[in-house]
Every structure is written in structure tokens, then in C-alpha cells.
Design an enzyme around this catalytic site. Structure first.
Site, PDB file in Angstrom:
ATOM      1  N   GLU A  31      -4.322   7.485  -4.502  1.00 47.40           N
ATOM      2  CA  GLU A  31      -4.833   6.941  -5.676  1.00 47.40           C
ATOM      3  C   GLU A  31      -6.048   7.434  -6.251  1.00 47.40           C
ATOM      4  O   GLU A  31      -7.095   7.537  -5.242  1.00 47.40           O
ATOM      5  CB  GLU A  31      -4.676   5.383  -5.274  1.00 47.40           C
ATOM      6  CG  GLU A  31      -3.225   4.901  -5.200  1.00 47.40           C
ATOM      7  CD  GLU A  31      -3.378   3.384  -4.773  1.00 47.40           C
ATOM      8  OE1 GLU A  31      -4.324   2.584  -5.100  1.00 47.40           O
ATOM      9  OE2 GLU A  31      -2.351   2.906  -4.560  1.00 47.40           O
TER      10      GLU A  31
ATOM     11  N   ARG B 104       0.927  -1.163   0.030  1.00 54.92           N
ATOM     12  CA  ARG B 104       0.006  -0.009  -0.016  1.00 54.92           C
ATOM     13  C   ARG B 104       0.973   1.062   0.062  1.00 54.92           C
ATOM     14  O   ARG B 104       1.919   1.285   0.590  1.00 54.92           O
ATOM     15  CB  ARG B 104      -1.000   0.079   1.217  1.00 54.92           C
ATOM     16  CG  ARG B 104      -2.013  -0.952   1.199  1.00 54.92           C
ATOM     17  CD  ARG B 104      -3.020  -0.296   0.197  1.00 54.92           C
ATOM     18  NE  ARG B 104      -4.262  -1.468   0.079  1.00 54.92           N
ATOM     19  CZ  ARG B 104      -4.313  -2.431  -0.374  1.00 54.92           C
ATOM     20  NH1 ARG B 104      -3.575  -2.976  -1.407  1.00 54.92           N
ATOM     21  NH2 ARG B 104      -5.554  -3.305  -0.349  1.00 54.92           N
TER      22      ARG B 104
ATOM     23  N   HIS C 115      -1.996   0.426  -9.693  1.00 51.98           N
ATOM     24  CA  HIS C 115      -2.399  -0.667  -8.795  1.00 51.98           C
ATOM     25  C   HIS C 115      -3.166  -1.754  -9.588  1.00 51.98           C
ATOM     26  O   HIS C 115      -4.486  -1.753  -9.340  1.00 51.98           O
ATOM     27  CB  HIS C 115      -3.490   0.135  -7.669  1.00 51.98           C
ATOM     28  CG  HIS C 115      -3.984  -0.656  -6.656  1.00 51.98           C
ATOM     29  ND1 HIS C 115      -4.211  -0.097  -5.287  1.00 51.98           N
ATOM     30  CD2 HIS C 115      -3.729  -2.030  -6.373  1.00 51.98           C
ATOM     31  CE1 HIS C 115      -4.395  -0.937  -4.269  1.00 51.98           C
ATOM     32  NE2 HIS C 115      -4.270  -2.456  -5.225  1.00 51.98           N
TER      33      HIS C 115
END
Ligand SMILES: NC(=O)c1ccc[n+]([C@@H]2O[C@H](COP(=O)([O-])OP(=O)(O)OC[C@H]3O[C@@H](n4cnc5c(N)ncnc54)[C@H](O)[C@@H]3O)[C@@H](O)[C@H]2O)c1
Ligand SMILES: O=C(O)[C@H](O)CO
Length: 325
Positions: A266, A237, A285
Site C-alpha cells: 500500500e 490486511r 484502505h
């Protein structure tokens, strides 16, 4: 009467039909100003929740007065507060294992692309800048035979280490909350302190969950301990890394390069300094983002919710250890 379930992510039709056969579904593809009040009305009545990528902290779930179970379509559970849910006796279900191999494939792709400068050099071709031999200054660095240091040797860390060990003859070392005996036995992995791992690895990959203990686990001090030739990979993360310190380490060449799949914010804002660095390879991601694996994750999350709402949390419950107390 069917139990009410709030679905906050679009899912494949066959999985939607499985939910609809059992539950009364309220579906929100996104939550924005125009539907926020409808979302909270549905949340207030929901006994079950299923979806991903929306922060579901106490400030949101305090309004879910009838909630009995939540099911996230992810292995990461950082959108939720596990202890808060456990206090309310609400199980949080997640999707471990089904995404291990795909995520490890992505991480190895990221590692290879970063080592061999694949994106930068591909862009050179596309943009008509390949006019002569690329020159020594654009050479990559070997992956095979190097040392891979993994911070967080869990399910995905192990799958990544397997690729390094069997596919690329890499020396595997790791640091973790506890020893991973399988990795030591199967992959000849060596357990090291964080400091020793940072100082001696050619490639360093972070694969811990984001928790209060891992937030900004890697910052200025840690980057300064790495080899100048080190390549840093983050697939966990964004907040596990101090992104400002990483940008500084990349621009001042404290380390050689980084491959990132996750970011503090994000989607990564286009004006992030990361986007200007030619020694950063940036993925959006996509660790588990293949058609097959995303379907398996949704299917697993649907099963998890059905079971949890029937009172069975024996499999895939992320806060089971807290519910016991
Ligand atoms: N980029 C992606 O698309 C993607 C995909 C899947 C998972 N993830 C992230 O990867 C994480 C790991 O997934 P997993 O299934 O391998 O989880 P896991 O629980 O199997 O492994 C995590 C490992 O980290 C270790 N760990 C935890 N805190 C630590 C600390 N402070 N120091 C050292 N080690 C520590 C744990 O002991 C465990 O072995 C997820 O929580 C998620 O955030 C990202
Ligand atoms: O945690 C996960 O499962 C991945 O990051 C995909 O969301």
C-alpha cells in the site's frame, strides 16, 4: 520535566494540544531521507510513541532505548511485534471499538458496489459509453437473502454481520478462532469450518487480524473451493490474502468478483494487475476513514498514551496478555 513523545502522524489540533500540554513532542509527518536521522535521534530519547502506518519492528524500536509505551492510531497492530514489545515490558495501546460501525459501513458499501458492479457502471456513464440499455452481461447479482460468510467474527465481523442479518435478510455463517456466542444468539449465525464456509457462502468477507498464523490464510486452494459465483471481500490486511492467487482467481473467473480495501503493498502500485480487472472493486484502505471516526481514533490513542505513560494499561492494551507473563 515533561516526558518526550514521538508523534509520527499529523493529528487534529485539539488532540495535538492535549499531547503538548503533557509531553515534550517531536513531530514527524513523514519519514524520508531528509529527516531520517532526526527521526532516529528523537526515537532514541522518546518515552512514548504515537502514530500509525509506519513499520515499527524490532529493527526500528531497538533504537528506542527509553521507550515506555507505544500507542497506535489503529485497531490493527501488525506494524509492531507484540512479543518483542512484551519482552521489553512495553505496552502497545490500540483503538478497538470506536471504528467498528464505520468500518462495517465501508465493508458493506464495498460488498454492494461489487455485487452491483457500481464502479464499473458508473464509469460507463461518466465516459459516455451509456448509449443503450446496459444488457444482461452487465447485470449485477442480488445481495438480499444471500449467504454471508465471515472469516474472523470479532468486533468488526459482528458489525458487518448485523448489517447483513437485519438490513438484508442474509444468512450469516462464520469461522473464527472460537465460537462467537453473541453472533449466534443475536444474528442466528452458524459456526462452520473454513472449508464448509468457503464452499457454501455467496459472499465471503475476511476480517481477521494479520498475524503469523493468518498470513496468506486465503490462497489458490481456498479460492478454488469457493462457488464460481462467489464474491470475495477483504477488509482486514492485504497479506492475509495471497494476492497473486486472487488475481489469478479473478482473471480466470474461478470466482465472480472481489471487493478490496487492503493490499499486500500500500498504496497499491498503479501497475498492479488488479487495476486492469473489471471484476475487482478497489478502495484505498478507507475502512475507518470518516471525519468523525478518525477523530475518535486519534482521541482514543491520545488517551491511551496518557494512561499508559502514567502506568495504567487496563484499557486498550494489545499485548497485555503477554505482559502478564
Ligand atoms: N480496512 C480497514 O480500514 C480496517 C479497519 C479496521 C480494522 N481492520 C483490520 O481488521 C482487523 C480486525 O479488527 P477487529 O477489531 O474486528 O478485531 P477482533 O480481534 O475483534 O476480531 C478479529 C477476529 O479474528 C479472529 N481470528 C484471528 N485469527 C484467526 C484465524 N487464524 N482464523 C479465524 N479467525 C481468526 C479472532 O478470533 C477474532 O474474533 C484488524 O486487526 C485490522 O487489521 C481494517
Ligand atoms: O487497523 C485499523 O485501524 C485500520 O486499518 C485503519 O488504519
Amino acid at each position: 520535566m515533561k516526558k518526550k513523545v514521538l508523534l509520527y502522524k499529523a493529528i487534529p489540533k485539539q488532540e495535538y494540544e492535549r499531547l503538548k500540554a503533557r509531553f515534550d513532542i517531536s513531530f514527524f509527518d513523514t519519514v524520508n531521507d531528509s529527516n531520517r536521522s532526526d527521526f532516529f535521534t528523537a526515537l532514541k530519547e522518546a518515552e512514548g510513541l504515537i502514530g500509525s502506518s509506519l513499520p515499527m519492528g524490532p529493527n526500528v524500536l531497538d533504537k528506542a532505548l527509553k521507550l515506555k509505551a507505544a500507542s497506535t492510531i489503529s485497531v490493527g497492530t501488525d506494524q509492531f511485534d507484540l512479543a518483542y514489545l512484551a519482552e521489553r515490558r512495553i505496552p502497545l495501546m490500540h483503538t478497538p471499538d470506536v471504528l467498528n460501525e464505520t468500518t462495517a459501513d465501508t465493508l458493506f458499501t464495498l460488498l454492494m458496489c461489487t455485487a452491483r458492479r457500481a464502479v464499473e457502471l458508473s464509469n460507463m456513464v461518466r465516459e459516455g459509453r451509456w448509449t443503450k440499455s446496459i444488457g444482461e452481461q452487465r447485470y449485477g447479482t442480488d445481495v438480499h437473502g444471500k449467504t454471508l460468510g465471515i472469516i474472523g467474527m470479532g468486533r468488526i465481523g459482528y458489525a458487518l454481520a448485523k448489517r447483513g442479518h437485519f438490513g438484508f435478510n442474509m444468512t450469516i455463517q462464520y469461522t473464527n478462532r472460537s465460537r462467537n456466542i453473541n453472533a449466534e444468539r443475536d444474528l442466528n449465525a452458524t459456526y462452520l469450518s473454513m472449508e464448509a464456509l468457503l464452499e457454501s457462502s455467496d459472499f465471503i468477507c475476511v476480517m481477521t487480524p494479520l498475524t503469523p498464523k493468518t498470513e496468506h490464510l486465503i490462497g489458490e486452494k481456498e479460492f478454488s473451493m469457493m462457488k464460481k459465483s462467489a464474491i470475495f471481500i477483504n477488509g482486514s490486511r492485504g497479506k492475509v490474502i495471497n494476492e497473486k492467487a486472487l488475481i489469478n482467481a479473478l482473471s480466470k473467473r474461478v470466482i465472480r468478483a472481489a471487493g478490496l480495501d487492503v493490499y499486500e503493498v500500500e498504496p497499491l502500485p498503479a501497475n498492479s494487475p488488479l487495476c486492469t480487472l473489471d471484476n475487482a472493486v478497489l478502495f484505498p484502505h478507507i475502512g475507518s476513514a470518516t471525519t468523525e471516526t478518525r477523530l475518535k481514533m486519534v482521541s482514543c490513542a491520545v488517551d491511551n498514551l496518557i494512561q499508559a505513560l502514567a502506568g495504567d494499561v487496563s484499557k486498550n492494551c494489545a499485548n497485555g496478555h503477554l505482559l502478564k507473563h
